[in-house]
Write a protein that holds these residues in place. Structure first.
Motif, PDB file in Angstrom:
ATOM      1  N   THR A  35      25.855 103.299  -7.566  1.00 18.74           N
ATOM      2  CA  THR A  35      24.630 104.112  -7.582  1.00 18.74           C
ATOM      3  C   THR A  35      23.984 104.131  -8.963  1.00 18.74           C
ATOM      4  O   THR A  35      22.750 104.143  -9.093  1.00 18.74           O
ATOM      5  CB  THR A  35      24.950 105.544  -7.134  1.00 18.74           C
ATOM      6  N   THR A  36      24.822 104.122  -9.992  1.00 24.64           N
ATOM      7  CA  THR A  36      24.290 104.105 -11.368  1.00 24.64           C
ATOM      8  C   THR A  36      23.586 102.788 -11.650  1.00 24.64           C
ATOM      9  O   THR A  36      22.491 102.759 -12.246  1.00 24.64           O
ATOM     10  CB  THR A  36      25.422 104.327 -12.385  1.00 24.64           C
ATOM     11  N   ILE A  37      24.204 101.653 -11.196  1.00 29.17           N
ATOM     12  CA  ILE A  37      23.581 100.344 -11.403  1.00 29.17           C
ATOM     13  C   ILE A  37      22.266 100.271 -10.642  1.00 29.17           C
ATOM     14  O   ILE A  37      21.255  99.772 -11.136  1.00 29.17           O
ATOM     15  CB  ILE A  37      24.543  99.221 -10.941  1.00 29.17           C
ATOM     16  N   GLY A  38      22.227 100.824  -9.434  1.00 34.80           N
ATOM     17  CA  GLY A  38      20.989 100.840  -8.656  1.00 34.80           C
ATOM     18  C   GLY A  38      19.901 101.622  -9.363  1.00 34.80           C
ATOM     19  O   GLY A  38      18.727 101.229  -9.369  1.00 34.80           O
ATOM     20  N   ALA A  39      20.261 102.756  -9.968  1.00 36.06           N
ATOM     21  CA  ALA A  39      19.272 103.584 -10.676  1.00 36.06           C
ATOM     22  C   ALA A  39      18.713 102.849 -11.887  1.00 36.06           C
ATOM     23  O   ALA A  39      17.509 102.908 -12.178  1.00 36.06           O
ATOM     24  CB  ALA A  39      19.915 104.903 -11.104  1.00 36.06           C
ATOM     25  N   ILE A  40      19.591 102.096 -12.601  1.00 42.00           N
ATOM     26  CA  ILE A  40      19.147 101.337 -13.771  1.00 42.00           C
ATOM     27  C   ILE A  40      18.180 100.227 -13.364  1.00 42.00           C
ATOM     28  O   ILE A  40      17.159  99.985 -13.998  1.00 42.00           O
ATOM     29  CB  ILE A  40      20.365 100.769 -14.524  1.00 42.00           C
ATOM     30  N   VAL A  41      18.519  99.544 -12.258  1.00 44.21           N
ATOM     31  CA  VAL A  41      17.650  98.457 -11.776  1.00 44.21           C
ATOM     32  C   VAL A  41      16.289  99.001 -11.375  1.00 44.21           C
ATOM     33  O   VAL A  41      15.237  98.430 -11.693  1.00 44.21           O
ATOM     34  CB  VAL A  41      18.325  97.721 -10.595  1.00 44.21           C
ATOM     35  N   ARG A  42      16.276 100.125 -10.643  1.00 41.72           N
ATOM     36  CA  ARG A  42      14.995 100.708 -10.227  1.00 41.72           C
ATOM     37  C   ARG A  42      14.163 101.159 -11.437  1.00 41.72           C
ATOM     38  O   ARG A  42      12.942 101.008 -11.451  1.00 41.72           O
ATOM     39  CB  ARG A  42      15.263 101.899  -9.293  1.00 41.72           C
ATOM     40  N   LYS A  43      14.826 101.707 -12.462  1.00 42.36           N
ATOM     41  CA  LYS A  43      14.096 102.153 -13.656  1.00 42.36           C
ATOM     42  C   LYS A  43      13.475 100.953 -14.373  1.00 42.36           C
ATOM     43  O   LYS A  43      12.340 101.016 -14.857  1.00 42.36           O
ATOM     44  CB  LYS A  43      15.044 102.888 -14.603  1.00 42.36           C
ATOM     45  N   PHE A  44      14.209  99.819 -14.430  1.00 44.62           N
ATOM     46  CA  PHE A  44      13.682  98.640 -15.116  1.00 44.62           C
ATOM     47  C   PHE A  44      12.489  98.071 -14.370  1.00 44.62           C
ATOM     48  O   PHE A  44      11.511  97.635 -14.976  1.00 44.62           O
ATOM     49  CB  PHE A  44      14.788  97.579 -15.240  1.00 44.62           C
ATOM     50  N   LYS A  45      12.586  98.057 -12.989  1.00 48.24           N
ATOM     51  CA  LYS A  45      11.470  97.537 -12.213  1.00 48.24           C
ATOM     52  C   LYS A  45      10.217  98.410 -12.348  1.00 48.24           C
ATOM     53  O   LYS A  45       9.092  97.908 -12.348  1.00 48.24           O
ATOM     54  CB  LYS A  45      11.878  97.436 -10.731  1.00 48.24           C
ATOM     55  N   LYS A  46      10.408  99.739 -12.492  1.00 48.52           N
ATOM     56  CA  LYS A  46       9.261 100.651 -12.542  1.00 48.52           C
ATOM     57  C   LYS A  46       8.677 100.795 -13.939  1.00 48.52           C
ATOM     58  O   LYS A  46       7.450 100.801 -14.121  1.00 48.52           O
ATOM     59  CB  LYS A  46       9.693 102.021 -12.004  1.00 48.52           C
ATOM     60  N   TYR A  47       9.557 100.898 -14.968  1.00 43.00           N
ATOM     61  CA  TYR A  47       9.065 101.192 -16.322  1.00 43.00           C
ATOM     62  C   TYR A  47       9.281 100.045 -17.303  1.00 43.00           C
ATOM     63  O   TYR A  47       8.916 100.159 -18.480  1.00 43.00           O
ATOM     64  CB  TYR A  47       9.774 102.438 -16.873  1.00 43.00           C
ATOM     65  N   ASN A  48       9.933  98.939 -16.807  1.00 36.15           N
ATOM     66  CA  ASN A  48      10.220  97.794 -17.666  1.00 36.15           C
ATOM     67  C   ASN A  48      11.091  98.197 -18.858  1.00 36.15           C
ATOM     68  O   ASN A  48      10.959  97.689 -19.964  1.00 36.15           O
ATOM     69  CB  ASN A  48       8.922  97.146 -18.166  1.00 36.15           C
ATOM     70  N   MET A  49      11.937  99.177 -18.703  1.00 36.32           N
ATOM     71  CA  MET A  49      12.866  99.616 -19.743  1.00 36.32           C
ATOM     72  C   MET A  49      14.050 100.287 -19.058  1.00 36.32           C
ATOM     73  O   MET A  49      13.961 100.701 -17.894  1.00 36.32           O
ATOM     74  CB  MET A  49      12.215 100.607 -20.709  1.00 36.32           C
ATOM     75  N   THR A  50      15.166 100.381 -19.805  1.00 36.97           N
ATOM     76  CA  THR A  50      16.364 101.008 -19.241  1.00 36.97           C
ATOM     77  C   THR A  50      16.796 102.243 -20.022  1.00 36.97           C
ATOM     78  O   THR A  50      17.714 102.943 -19.596  1.00 36.97           O
ATOM     79  CB  THR A  50      17.519 100.000 -19.238  1.00 36.97           C
ATOM     80  N   ILE A  51      16.131 102.507 -21.175  1.00 37.90           N
ATOM     81  CA  ILE A  51      16.514 103.684 -21.959  1.00 37.90           C
ATOM     82  C   ILE A  51      15.944 104.937 -21.310  1.00 37.90           C
ATOM     83  O   ILE A  51      14.995 104.875 -20.523  1.00 37.90           O
ATOM     84  CB  ILE A  51      16.016 103.575 -23.411  1.00 37.90           C
ATOM     85  N   ASN A  52      16.541 106.064 -21.628  1.00 40.76           N
ATOM     86  CA  ASN A  52      16.072 107.322 -21.075  1.00 40.76           C
ATOM     87  C   ASN A  52      14.711 107.690 -21.677  1.00 40.76           C
ATOM     88  O   ASN A  52      14.534 107.678 -22.899  1.00 40.76           O
ATOM     89  CB  ASN A  52      17.075 108.450 -21.362  1.00 40.76           C
ATOM     90  N   ARG A  53      13.750 108.000 -20.817  1.00 41.92           N
ATOM     91  CA  ARG A  53      12.424 108.398 -21.295  1.00 41.92           C
ATOM     92  C   ARG A  53      12.451 109.842 -21.785  1.00 41.92           C
ATOM     93  O   ARG A  53      13.212 110.664 -21.283  1.00 41.92           O
ATOM     94  CB  ARG A  53      11.393 108.260 -20.166  1.00 41.92           C
ATOM     95  N   PRO A  54      11.638 110.164 -22.793  1.00 39.10           N
ATOM     96  CA  PRO A  54      11.624 111.560 -23.275  1.00 39.10           C
ATOM     97  C   PRO A  54      11.116 112.505 -22.200  1.00 39.10           C
ATOM     98  O   PRO A  54      10.194 112.185 -21.457  1.00 39.10           O
ATOM     99  CB  PRO A  54      10.655 111.504 -24.479  1.00 39.10           C
ATOM    100  N   ARG A  55      11.752 113.640 -22.096  1.00 43.31           N
ATOM    101  CA  ARG A  55      11.318 114.638 -21.139  1.00 43.31           C
ATOM    102  C   ARG A  55      10.049 115.328 -21.642  1.00 43.31           C
ATOM    103  O   ARG A  55       9.782 115.386 -22.834  1.00 43.31           O
ATOM    104  CB  ARG A  55      12.426 115.666 -20.911  1.00 43.31           C
ATOM    105  N   SER A  56       9.279 115.898 -20.709  1.00 46.73           N
ATOM    106  CA  SER A  56       8.006 116.513 -21.082  1.00 46.73           C
ATOM    107  C   SER A  56       8.233 117.751 -21.946  1.00 46.73           C
ATOM    108  O   SER A  56       7.846 117.804 -23.102  1.00 46.73           O
ATOM    109  CB  SER A  56       7.204 116.867 -19.822  1.00 46.73           C
ATOM    110  N   GLY A  57       8.910 118.769 -21.434  1.00 45.85           N
ATOM    111  CA  GLY A  57       9.210 119.968 -22.192  1.00 45.85           C
ATOM    112  C   GLY A  57       7.947 120.692 -22.653  1.00 45.85           C
ATOM    113  O   GLY A  57       6.823 120.325 -22.321  1.00 45.85           O
TER     114      GLY A  57
END
Length: 449
Positions: free
Chosen positions: A7-29
């Motif tokens: 599930t973690t690998i799937g989440a990383i793949v989906r993040k790369f396809k959507k944002y073209n990056m794998t690092i955690n994006r900054p939260r809005s806050g």
């Protein structure tokens, strides 16, 4: 193989396809309460004045339109590598100060009431210039900064001239506001002359700083022209020939050296404000400058004609300073049109508190806080109230009983006055008058109940 869940690998793949990056994006806050420019202002202030307190920084930001707590200031400083410390407690008065004050008290222990009535008192201001020796005065006036004390010791004659001029500008201030609820009243035996009035950054404080600065310029200019000071005289730059709308003329006589007086006044009066550099200091600096410029505004060219049968073939001219009443009238108008301002976001200047008003010029007065109504006695605001003040029953202006007494009503008393009347000129050379007696009604405001 990698020890990572599918599930973690799937989440990383989906993040790369959507944002073209794998690092955690900054939260809005929540957005930062202090803008980057505000942080720069804080850091610059702290570096220039390491003893600045968090409360002072909070007040500076509040004047610039940003409201934060001291905790926010502390967090901001820590994020930028600065820490706060408590100042080491030291005696407010050193041994030398204690000895000087004890000597002053012993020297004047036998002074009578009338001697003390000749002394003006202020706290944190140059407005106390007594009739004592220059050295004692310079060393014992509380509130003078080091540069002011140094100039005081270097120019004892100038200090004596200033001491004679203080009463003049206070009298002019009282003349300008004689029909106003606030009448520029001074407080007896109070170290600040005007009591707590100047604690508020009001129109009245703006006028006092302007008229006092103008008064020093006027006093020093006159003293220089009359040869009372060794450090200055007539304007040395007014030599040779020049011309105006009426033609050419030769400089002669004694031109008032107002530029020298302005330069000295600026260096002496502004020394304390330049050391503070907070919002109130910038306001005082602006109004001090407006007062100095007001005196120079009324410099006039006076000429004397030379020639056959009074013709004006040759003119000798000099620059003369106007009467101080002209300066007082001018600053009174500036008081009426004073502009309410707030600090800009950089802490370096002003912006209008209300956008519908025009930006103040160097000749205008500025203030931060609204004035009290001065109707009743109030210790905190420095208002002495209008109880007992004389009012004009038939007037519709500020001196009317309705306005002056704030709706409390007034008392009427009949008094007898003696005036000179039926004056006649007798050759030569006297004027003889009769003493005329008249009964007049005097209206005074009722005190607050």
């Amino acid at each position: 193989m990698l020890g990572i869940k599918v599930t973690t690998i799937g989440a990383i793949v989906r993040k790369f396809k959507k944002y073209n990056m794998t690092i955690n994006r900054p939260r809005s806050g929540a957005p930062q309460k202090i803008s980057p420019r505000g942080v720069e202002m804080i850091m610059r202030t702290v570096r220039n004045r390491p003893a600045t307190t968090q409360r002072e920084l909070v007040n500076d930001l509040k004047a610039a339109g940003t409201t934060v707590t001291r905790k926010t200031i502390g967090n901001t400083l820590r994020r930028n590598g600065l820490k706060s410390f408590s100042a080491r407690k030291v005696p407010l008065l050193k041994k030398a100060h204690v000895e000087a004050r004890l000597k002053y008290a012993n020297d004047h222990l036998k002074d009578v009431q009338s001697d003390w009535e000749k002394v003006l008192w202020v706290d944190s201001s140059w407005w106390y210039m007594g009739t004592l020796g220059s050295q004692v005065m310079c060393d014992n006036i509380p509130g003078l900064v080091s540069k002011q004390r140094q100039m005081c010791r270097q120019h004892p004659g100038v200090m004596q001239a200033i001491s004679g001029g203080v009463n003049e500008w206070i009298s002019e201030c009282q003349h300008q506001f004689r029909h106003h609820r606030w009448n520029c009243n001074t407080v007896a035996r109070d170290h600040s002359v005007f009591g707590k009035l100047l604690h508020r950054s009001s129109r009245e404080a703006a006028f006092v700083y302007a008229i006092s600065s103008a008064g020093m310029v006027h006093t020093l200019t006159r003293a220089c022209s009359q040869g009372e000071l060794d450090s200055c005289s007539c304007d040395p730059g007014k030599k040779g020939s020049s011309h105006d709308a009426k033609g050419s003329f030769d400089w002669g006589g004694c031109s008032d050296h107002v530029d020298h007086a302005i330069k000295f006044t600026q260096a002496f009066v502004d020394a304390k404000e330049k050391k503070e550099r907070d919002a109130r200091a910038l306001m005082n600096l602006h109004n001090n400058r407006a007062g100095r410029r007001a005196v120079k505004r009324f410099m006039t060219l006076e000429c004397k004609c030379h020639g056959v049968s009074g013709s004006c073939n040759i003119r000798t001219c000099w620059l003369a300073m106007g009467d101080f009443r002209q300066t007082g009238d001018y600053l009174r108008k500036k008081y009426n049109s004073a502009t309410q301002v707030v600090m800009n976001r950089y802490g370096t200047g002003f912006t209008m508190a209300h956008r519908k008003f025009r930006k103040p010029t160097k000749n205008d007065l500025v203030y931060f806080e609204d004035s009290p109504d001065y109707c009743i006695w109030d210790h905190e605001s420095g208002s002495v109230g209008t109880g007992g003040r004389v009012c004009n029953r038939t007037s519709h202006g500020a001196d009317s009983c309705e306005v002056m007494c704030c709706g409390r009503g007034y008392d009427t008393s009949r008094v007898s006055r003696t005036t000179k009347c039926e004056c006649k000129f007798h050759w030569c050379c006297a004027v003889h008058c009769r003493d005329c007696h008249e009964e007049v009604d005097v209206h005074t405001c009722k005190a607050q109940s």
